[in-house]
Design a protein around this motif. Structure first.
Motif, PDB file in Angstrom:
ATOM      1  N   ASP A  33      31.775  49.285  28.575  1.00  0.00           N
ATOM      2  CA  ASP A  33      31.554  47.838  28.596  1.00  0.00           C
ATOM      3  C   ASP A  33      32.802  47.028  28.261  1.00  0.00           C
ATOM      4  O   ASP A  33      32.749  45.790  28.234  1.00  0.00           O
ATOM      5  N   HIS A  34      33.912  47.699  28.013  1.00  0.00           N
ATOM      6  CA  HIS A  34      35.157  46.992  27.706  1.00  0.00           C
ATOM      7  C   HIS A  34      35.724  46.384  28.986  1.00  0.00           C
ATOM      8  O   HIS A  34      35.726  47.005  30.043  1.00  0.00           O
ATOM      9  N   LEU A  35      36.206  45.168  28.907  1.00  0.00           N
ATOM     10  CA  LEU A  35      36.810  44.507  30.062  1.00  0.00           C
ATOM     11  C   LEU A  35      38.016  45.310  30.543  1.00  0.00           C
ATOM     12  O   LEU A  35      38.876  45.693  29.741  1.00  0.00           O
ATOM     13  N   ALA A  36      38.079  45.546  31.860  1.00  0.00           N
ATOM     14  CA  ALA A  36      39.130  46.393  32.420  1.00  0.00           C
ATOM     15  C   ALA A  36      40.098  45.631  33.311  1.00  0.00           C
ATOM     16  O   ALA A  36      41.315  45.810  33.209  1.00  0.00           O
ATOM     17  N   LEU A  37      39.577  44.793  34.206  1.00  0.00           N
ATOM     18  CA  LEU A  37      40.421  44.158  35.221  1.00  0.00           C
ATOM     19  C   LEU A  37      39.991  42.715  35.415  1.00  0.00           C
ATOM     20  O   LEU A  37      38.797  42.417  35.498  1.00  0.00           O
ATOM     21  N   VAL A  38      40.994  41.842  35.495  1.00  0.00           N
ATOM     22  CA  VAL A  38      40.764  40.418  35.779  1.00  0.00           C
ATOM     23  C   VAL A  38      41.667  40.020  36.939  1.00  0.00           C
ATOM     24  O   VAL A  38      42.862  40.299  36.930  1.00  0.00           O
ATOM     25  N   ALA A  39      41.077  39.383  37.943  1.00  0.00           N
ATOM     26  CA  ALA A  39      41.845  38.849  39.068  1.00  0.00           C
ATOM     27  C   ALA A  39      41.428  37.402  39.287  1.00  0.00           C
ATOM     28  O   ALA A  39      40.323  36.995  38.921  1.00  0.00           O
ATOM     29  N   GLY A  40      42.300  36.618  39.895  1.00  0.00           N
ATOM     30  CA  GLY A  40      41.977  35.230  40.185  1.00  0.00           C
ATOM     31  C   GLY A  40      42.091  34.290  39.006  1.00  0.00           C
ATOM     32  O   GLY A  40      41.650  33.137  39.089  1.00  0.00           O
ATOM     33  N   ALA A  41      42.708  34.748  37.925  1.00  0.00           N
ATOM     34  CA  ALA A  41      42.878  33.857  36.764  1.00  0.00           C
ATOM     35  C   ALA A  41      43.798  32.696  37.081  1.00  0.00           C
ATOM     36  O   ALA A  41      43.782  31.687  36.388  1.00  0.00           O
ATOM     37  N   ASP A  42      44.581  32.811  38.138  1.00  0.00           N
ATOM     38  CA  ASP A  42      45.524  31.764  38.519  1.00  0.00           C
ATOM     39  C   ASP A  42      44.928  30.742  39.473  1.00  0.00           C
ATOM     40  O   ASP A  42      45.503  29.679  39.684  1.00  0.00           O
ATOM     41  N   THR A  43      43.780  31.048  40.057  1.00  0.00           N
ATOM     42  CA  THR A  43      43.219  30.185  41.097  1.00  0.00           C
ATOM     43  C   THR A  43      41.930  29.489  40.683  1.00  0.00           C
ATOM     44  O   THR A  43      41.439  28.616  41.396  1.00  0.00           O
ATOM     45  N   GLY A  44      41.365  29.893  39.570  1.00  0.00           N
ATOM     46  CA  GLY A  44      40.068  29.369  39.180  1.00  0.00           C
ATOM     47  C   GLY A  44      38.920  30.162  39.762  1.00  0.00           C
ATOM     48  O   GLY A  44      37.754  29.931  39.439  1.00  0.00           O
ATOM     49  N   GLU A  45      39.219  31.121  40.640  1.00  0.00           N
ATOM     50  CA  GLU A  45      38.200  32.006  41.220  1.00  0.00           C
ATOM     51  C   GLU A  45      38.264  33.354  40.501  1.00  0.00           C
ATOM     52  O   GLU A  45      38.537  34.396  41.078  1.00  0.00           O
ATOM     53  N   ARG A  46      37.993  33.312  39.223  1.00  0.00           N
ATOM     54  CA  ARG A  46      38.177  34.468  38.344  1.00  0.00           C
ATOM     55  C   ARG A  46      37.135  35.548  38.641  1.00  0.00           C
ATOM     56  O   ARG A  46      35.939  35.291  38.697  1.00  0.00           O
ATOM     57  N   ARG A  47      37.612  36.761  38.830  1.00  0.00           N
ATOM     58  CA  ARG A  47      36.734  37.935  38.977  1.00  0.00           C
ATOM     59  C   ARG A  47      37.087  38.930  37.880  1.00  0.00           C
ATOM     60  O   ARG A  47      38.256  39.054  37.515  1.00  0.00           O
ATOM     61  N   GLU A  48      36.086  39.619  37.371  1.00  0.00           N
ATOM     62  CA  GLU A  48      36.377  40.604  36.333  1.00  0.00           C
ATOM     63  C   GLU A  48      35.484  41.829  36.483  1.00  0.00           C
ATOM     64  O   GLU A  48      34.396  41.779  37.059  1.00  0.00           O
ATOM     65  N   TRP A  49      36.007  42.939  35.981  1.00  0.00           N
ATOM     66  CA  TRP A  49      35.316  44.222  35.997  1.00  0.00           C
ATOM     67  C   TRP A  49      35.386  44.836  34.600  1.00  0.00           C
ATOM     68  O   TRP A  49      36.454  44.834  33.974  1.00  0.00           O
ATOM     69  N   THR A  50      34.272  45.364  34.124  1.00  0.00           N
ATOM     70  CA  THR A  50      34.331  46.246  32.961  1.00  0.00           C
ATOM     71  C   THR A  50      34.814  47.611  33.443  1.00  0.00           C
ATOM     72  O   THR A  50      34.909  47.866  34.655  1.00  0.00           O
TER      73      THR A  50
END
Length: 538
Positions: A33-50
């Motif tokens: 359940d630990h956060l692993a990957l974040v994408a789109g933090a620069d665009t406001g379209e943030r996606r994340e994966w545990t």
């Protein structure tokens, strides 16, 4: 204290026998359940994966890959940094496929060479990159790529993974090839360095230990994923320690500063040019960068004043790394608590489980400490070789397993290494390796160019820039640098195009007919110094 410039393996750290996919599986099992990957933090379209989600999505993509390709086949990726790049790297590792990395800035001839020489059977790409139509470029060369069976757009991954029959994933040996990274040579087109899973996984672990990485870290990655800096250091270090990986499409100073603040970044890697741009950016004072704890840099000399300023103004500690693609990548690294002088004048000591020595380039004899020679390394990190290039492999890795780096270095009595020069004529521009022969070959393809020599000249922003001396026929004074710049931009990545041009009717030659490049370097250095002319420009 050392008296000889040879250091045996430090066995205090253990090596793990894991593939890239197994490294991810272990992280997902350890803390799903630990956060692993974040994408789109620069665009406001943030996606994340545990970690559980990242493993599940990578596994699904691996199953889809295995429905089309056989274990051990070569599948290429030709796109800039994005979440799909990370998923592809991890999925290839789970599926036992060999990932071939392609610089998204490459033009048709460069892509044709990489895909053809690597025998890639699949390609993942984006429709366009920086205004270049990648699909059209591929169509232009597709007939020359008989091995290429399937092409997939990154935005079509959902469609691609819709057909992913359930099966048991293969057990991928740690000594199996993980990726082929193309590194330019001095004799023509790039050579494909075959890196093993054991090499990249353990190199990431050992480099991360010198960064004091933990699961509490949030690591920012804008280094190019087609380089080991992005796909090994930037990607595998966070996974090895169960940390958060925040990926950006590239470096843009204002964006990086904003994301450091919004994502509370604790660790990142930069080339020195990037650190300078961050420090000088007008928005830096407005951004909260107090979360930064550690960073790494390399690829160019790091002035002591810059080390002190980065550590003072960002409140972080730096490590300096040294290596090359063929060593997957890091050979030596300073420690976080080393002095600014050591970080400026050395590239640290060898990482555990690696042997290094500095030898006389002519005799091969190991030199005493303090004397400059060629640095060689041996151990788990050394590439398997250059793909289908046995002669070049034998020239790089000797019969005793020593990788000859081509870098001139010296070692002090503590075992700290300093880089003093290069045996090869490589130019390092903002952390990018540029090899003159490739540019020269392209220039000679112009109908009005008789000969060409490319050398590196100092640049206050990028460290070095390529400068071209072009030999034209006597009386041919109409050829311009604008014409040659446009000619090269159709054939080479933008960063390889010279910024400094000189047109001559003769080049200085040795008695055997080789160009005396040192004469050209000295001539240009004197000219630029006298004129106080910046080398960065058109």
């Amino acid at each position: 204290m050392y008296t000889s410039s040879q250091i045996s393996q430090d066995t205090s750290a253990d090596l793990v026998e894991l593939s890239v996919g197994a490294l991810l599986a272990e992280a997902a099992e350890r803390d799903p359940d630990h956060l692993a990957l974040v994408a789109g933090a620069d665009t406001g379209e943030r996606r994340e994966w545990t970690y559980a989600q990242l493993h599940a999505d990578a596994r699904r993509l691996a199953l889809a890959l295995l429905a089309r390709f056989r274990v051990g086949e070569h599948v290429a990726i030709w796109m800039p940094n994005r979440a799909e790049w990370v998923l592809f790297e991890l999925a290839a590792g789970l599926a036992g496929l060999v990932m071939v990395t392609v610089n998204p800035a490459f033009r048709a001839a460069e892509v044709r060479h990489v895909l053809g020489q690597s025998r890639a059977v699949g390609l993942f790409l984006v429709p366009e990159y920086r205004g270049a139509d990648q699909v059209a470029t591929l169509a232009e060369i597709r007939a020359d790529l008989p091995h290429l069976r399937e092409v997939v757009l990154a935005d079509d991954l959902d469609r691609f993974t819709a057909y992913a029959p359930e099966r048991e994933l293969p057990t991928v040996p740690a000594d199996a090839p993980a990726q082929i990274q193309y590194t330019s040579g001095t004799t023509g087109f790039p050579k494909g360095a075959v890196l093993r899973h054991r090499g990249v996984v353990n190199n990431a672990r050992l480099m991360g230990e010198r960064l004091a990485m933990s699961a509490e870290d949030r690591s920012l990655n804008f280094m190019p994923m087609f380089h080991t800096g992005g796909c090994v250091c930037g990607t595998l270090i966070p996974i090895a320690f169960g940390a958060v990986h925040v990926i950006l499409p590239g470096f843009e100073a204002a964006t990086v500063l904003a994301v450091i603040e919004s994502e509370r970044i604790t660790q990142m890697g930069c080339v020195t040019t990037m650190f300078t741009m961050l420090l000088e950016h007008p928005e830096r004072a407005e951004r909260d960068t107090s979360s930064l704890r550690a960073g790494w840099t390399g690829g160019a000399p790091v002035p002591a004043a810059l080390v002190r300023r980065v550590e003072r103004e960002f409140g972080m500690r730096l490590t300096i790394v040294f290596g090359q693609t063929e060593s997957g990548p890091t050979i030596t690294q300073t420690r976080l608590d080393d002095s600014p002088t050591d970080k400026a004048e050395t590239v640290g000591s060898v990482l555990p489980r690696t042997e290094v020595k500095i030898v006389d380039p002519d005799t091969g004899e190991t030199l005493p400490v303090g004397q400059a020679g060629e640095l060689c390394c041996r151990g788990y990190l050394v590439m398997a070789g250059y793909f289908e290039l046995p002669e070049q492999t034998a020239a790089a890795i000797d019969a005793d397993g020593w990788l000859h780096t081509g870098d001139l270095c010296s070692m002090d009595e503590r075992g700290y290494v300093s880089v003093t020069g290069r045996l090869k004529d490589m130019i390092i521009r903002g952390g990018e390796n540029i090899y003159p022969r490739e540019i020269e070959n392209a220039l000679i393809g112009h109908p009005r160019v008789l000969d060409a020599a490319v050398v590196g000249v100092p640049d206050p922003v990028f460290g070095e820039q390529p400068a071209a001396f072009v030999r034209v026929a006597v009386g041919d004074e109409g050829l311009t640098d604008e014409e040659l710049t446009g000619f090269l931009r159709e054939r080479l990545a933008r960063h390889k195009v010279p910024r400094v041009w000189r047109f001559v009717t003769e080049l200085p030659l040795t008695p055997s007919g080789k160009i005396r490049k040192y004469v050209l370097r000295d001539r240009l250095a004197t000219e630029l110094s006298d004129a106080s002319t910046p080398t960065a420009g058109r």
